[in-house]
Design a protein around this motif. Structure first.
Motif, short mmCIF file in Angstrom:
data_model
loop_
_atom_site.label_atom_id
_atom_site.label_comp_id
_atom_site.label_asym_id
_atom_site.label_seq_id
_atom_site.Cartn_x
_atom_site.Cartn_y
_atom_site.Cartn_z
N UNK A 108 0.96 -0.96 0.27
CA UNK A 108 0.12 -0.03 0.18
C UNK A 108 0.54 1.00 0.14
N UNK A 109 2.15 0.80 -0.05
CA UNK A 109 3.27 2.22 0.18
C UNK A 109 3.43 2.58 -1.44
N UNK A 110 3.82 1.17 -1.84
CA UNK A 110 4.25 1.34 -3.19
C UNK A 110 2.82 2.10 -3.73
N UNK A 111 2.01 1.36 -3.86
CA UNK A 111 0.48 1.75 -4.62
C UNK A 111 0.59 3.88 -4.46
N UNK A 112 0.90 4.11 -2.90
CA UNK A 112 0.65 5.25 -2.66
C UNK A 112 1.34 6.52 -3.26
N UNK A 491 -5.79 -9.20 4.23
CA UNK A 491 -4.65 -7.96 4.01
C UNK A 491 -5.06 -7.93 2.59
N UNK A 492 -4.84 -9.29 1.80
CA UNK A 492 -4.55 -9.99 0.12
C UNK A 492 -5.70 -9.79 -0.12
N UNK A 493 -7.35 -9.34 0.35
CA UNK A 493 -8.58 -9.23 -0.96
C UNK A 493 -7.58 -7.78 -0.35
N UNK A 494 -7.16 -6.76 0.49
CA UNK A 494 -7.33 -5.41 -0.34
C UNK A 494 -5.82 -4.99 -1.65
N UNK A 495 -4.93 -5.97 -1.16
CA UNK A 495 -4.53 -5.89 -2.05
C UNK A 495 -5.07 -6.06 -3.92
N UNK A 496 -5.98 -7.26 -4.26
CA UNK A 496 -6.41 -7.64 -4.82
C UNK A 496 -7.57 -6.65 -5.12
N UNK A 498 -6.94 -3.31 -5.26
CA UNK A 498 -6.61 -2.41 -5.36
C UNK A 498 -5.75 -2.40 -7.07
N UNK A 499 -5.66 -3.72 -7.21
CA UNK A 499 -5.24 -4.43 -8.25
C UNK A 499 -6.54 -4.48 -9.08
N UNK A 500 -7.79 -4.08 -8.52
CA UNK A 500 -8.83 -4.14 -9.26
C UNK A 500 -9.52 -5.74 -9.62
N UNK A 501 -9.21 -6.61 -8.87
CA UNK A 501 -9.91 -8.45 -9.48
C UNK A 501 -10.48 -8.83 -8.32
N UNK A 502 -11.70 -9.13 -9.09
CA UNK A 502 -13.22 -9.50 -8.91
C UNK A 502 -12.77 -11.16 -8.06
N UNK A 503 -12.00 -11.02 -6.84
CA UNK A 503 -12.30 -12.31 -5.82
C UNK A 503 -13.45 -12.62 -5.66
N UNK A 504 -13.69 -13.91 -5.12
CA UNK A 504 -14.77 -14.30 -4.06
C UNK A 504 -15.11 -13.79 -3.00
#
Length: 544
Positions: A108-112, A491-496, A498-504
């Motif tokens: 999230x720091x890298x994405x900021x 935490x991984x879902x928050x990453x997904x 940010x990456x616009x992944x439509x996870x379940x």
């Protein structure tokens, strides 16, 4: 808590953090100079002029990337103190995977916008359990295109999955340009309609469907995957699942009768129109069949530099072979006892042709029925039912990839195979004798696309299952723990996100209630494969 997936072999969190910014100095061992993009592409805020390539990495610097020839390919160590971040590895792959672990830690720091990164102080020693960690994407049934495929590749790399099994041909479409046989794409890449609503349905979309990759597009995707340490295994299905090829060149069959690219999935539609011989295999007797196959292989292997080549080999109908004079003559000339051994002969000729090109053949486990199958051929175990041939062949020394239906068929609804079923899978529990574990190349998850018509649904079927697969294939089996995985998953879902992944969402991925699950499974199988997709969309709306 450091929430890395897959869980490293050893991890110890320390107090404090190391701050990295644009002025940070990076010292790189000269052996890894050509690999430095594996790190610098992610930590791109560090000025390139601050990189130094030197054997002496004892200098005063913020990041040390050292070469350790005792570490195997893909292995890495990270030691982060408040003074210095040190990465040790022996390869591009190891440096990439060290970077992916760091990327998850500071994502999230890298994405900021503020590029001052606080890397937690930590010790990590990491290595994969299996060398083959795969995801299969079926583009024969539904075509997703290069940009969507590249997104899947990026996500695979983030989670240390290193093999894309690319299903490029089937009854419903031929998706790769073959210059010697242009009709394969002029005819074979197109179908007149598309079956919907499940295996028992004759409903149709009501419009034609087409798509394929040029060889130039394939080369671009292969090169893109290489930078992510992903090898692509092409699958050209044969002798069954071959209708798109036979629709293009009908002489590939035992009988030269008209054939169409299938616009349906399964047998309900052809039976409804009284098409009795819709399910056919390529002729295993005619030499012209082998000439065609070898010519196709010659073009395809030029595009894919990896070691493996998949031909499927499953669900092959053989009644036509029993009556075909070409097949019967071939059996007699080669002393083949039955049509199963004829398929073994067919596979062996392909394996020999591939061997001359430095390649190894992979087939589905049904092809292990042949008593004469060359020992070099790799088997891939997918069938839901127990197959005694798998254990028999493992004990004879055959290499195997495990893709068990109940754990790794990601196209099935979550009510049938919840996320926990994937995570809890262990090949040595029932399938693989302990003494044969070294014969297992690795694990692979599958996304067959009969009922996956769009990319958003594909993402939902894959994620978060692909994260569970990555931990199955990478992490130490004695250190796997579903409760711990579920604690790291948000935490991984928050990453997904940010990456616009439509996870379940969790309520979809881990459905509750026996009767609810049974009811949803029945509806999925018979009429509506998008129920979970709609529910998932509603859950995401509520989160916003």
């Amino acid at each position: 808590m450091i929430n890395i997936v897959p869980k490293p072999y050893y991890i110890m969190e320390r107090q404090g953090c190391k701050i990295l910014d644009s002025d940070s100095k990076v010292c790189v061992a000269p052996q890894l100079e050509k690999s430095i993009n594996a790190f610098s592409d992610t930590f791109d805020f560090i000025d390139k002029k601050n990189y130094k390539f030197s054997i002496d990495c004892d200098c005063d610097c913020d990041v040390k990337i050292t070469y350790n020839d005792k570490l195997k390919d893909e292995c890495y160590n990270i030691e982060c103190t408040e003074k210095c971040l040190t990465i040790s590895t022996s390869s591009y792959a190891g440096l990439l995977y060290a970077t992916m672990s760091l990327k998850q830690m500071v994502f999230f720091a890298l994405e900021g916008s503020d590029k001052e990164i606080q890397v937690p102080c930590v010790d990590i020693q990491d290595e994969p359990r299996f060398g083959y960690r795969g995801v299969q994407i079926d583009e024969a049934r539904h075509f997703i295109g290069a940009e969507n495929l590249k997104k899947i590749l990026r996500l695979m790399s983030l989670y240390k999955l290193n093999t894309l099994h690319w299903h490029l041909t089937d009854d419903q479409g031929w998706r790769i340009e073959i210059k010697k046989y242009p009709l394969l794409t002029e005819v074979g890449s197109k179908r007149k309609d598309t079956n919907i609503h499940g295996w028992q349905s004759t409903d149709m979309v009501g419009k034609p469907y087409e798509g394929y990759y040029t060889q130039e597009q394939i080369k671009d995707i292969v090169e893109y995957a290489k930078k992510l340490n992903i090898t692509i295994v092409p699958e050209i299905d044969m002798p069954a699942h071959f209708a798109a090829a036979m629709a293009s060149y009908n002489w590939l069959g035992c009988r030269e009768v008209p054939c169409e690219v299938h616009w349906f999935f399964g047998g309900k539609v052809p039976l409804s129109i009284d098409w009795k011989d819709w399910n056919r295999s390529a002729c295993a007797g005619k030499e012209s069949t082998y000439e065609f196959i070898f010519n196709v292989i010659d073009e395809v292997t030029e595009l894919f530099p990896g070691k493996y080549f998949h031909i499927g080999g499953d669900e092959a109908p053989k009644d036509e072979w029993k009556k075909c004079p070409h097949c019967q003559k071939r059996m007699k000339e080669n002393g083949l006892k039955n049509v199963e051994d004829l398929q073994g002969y067919f596979n062996n000729r392909i394996a020999n042709h591939l061997r001359e090109k430095g390649k190894t053949l992979i087939v589905w486990n049904e092809a292990l029925e042949a008593n004469n199958l060359d020992e070099s051929v790799v088997g891939q175990y997918w069938t839901p039912q127990y197959d005694p041939n798998v254990k028999k062949e493992l004990k004879k020394g055959r290499k195997m990839i495990i893709s068990k239906h109940q754990a790794f068929y990601f196209d099935m609804c979550y009510c049938q195979y919840p996320l926990a079923d994937t995570y809890n899978f262990e090949p040595t529990d029932k399938i693989v004798p302990t003494e044969c574990e070294d014969q297992i190349l690795g694990l692979e998850g599958h996304c067959w696309s009969e009922w996956i018509a769009d990319f958003k649904k594909l993402e939902m079927q894959l994620f978060p299952r692909a994260l569970a697969l990555s931990e199955d294939a990478w992490s130490c089996k004695y250190d796997k723990n579903l409760k711990d995985f579920n604690l790291r998953l948000p935490y991984q879902e928050r990453i997904l996100d940010c990456l616009d992944v439509n996870y379940a969402e969790n309520e979809v991925a881990n459905p509750k209630g026996y009767f609810h699950r049974k009811t949803e499974m029945a509806k999925w199988a018979t009429c509506d494969q998008y129920r979970e997709v709609r529910k998932n969309a509603e859950l995401k709306k509520k989160k916003m």
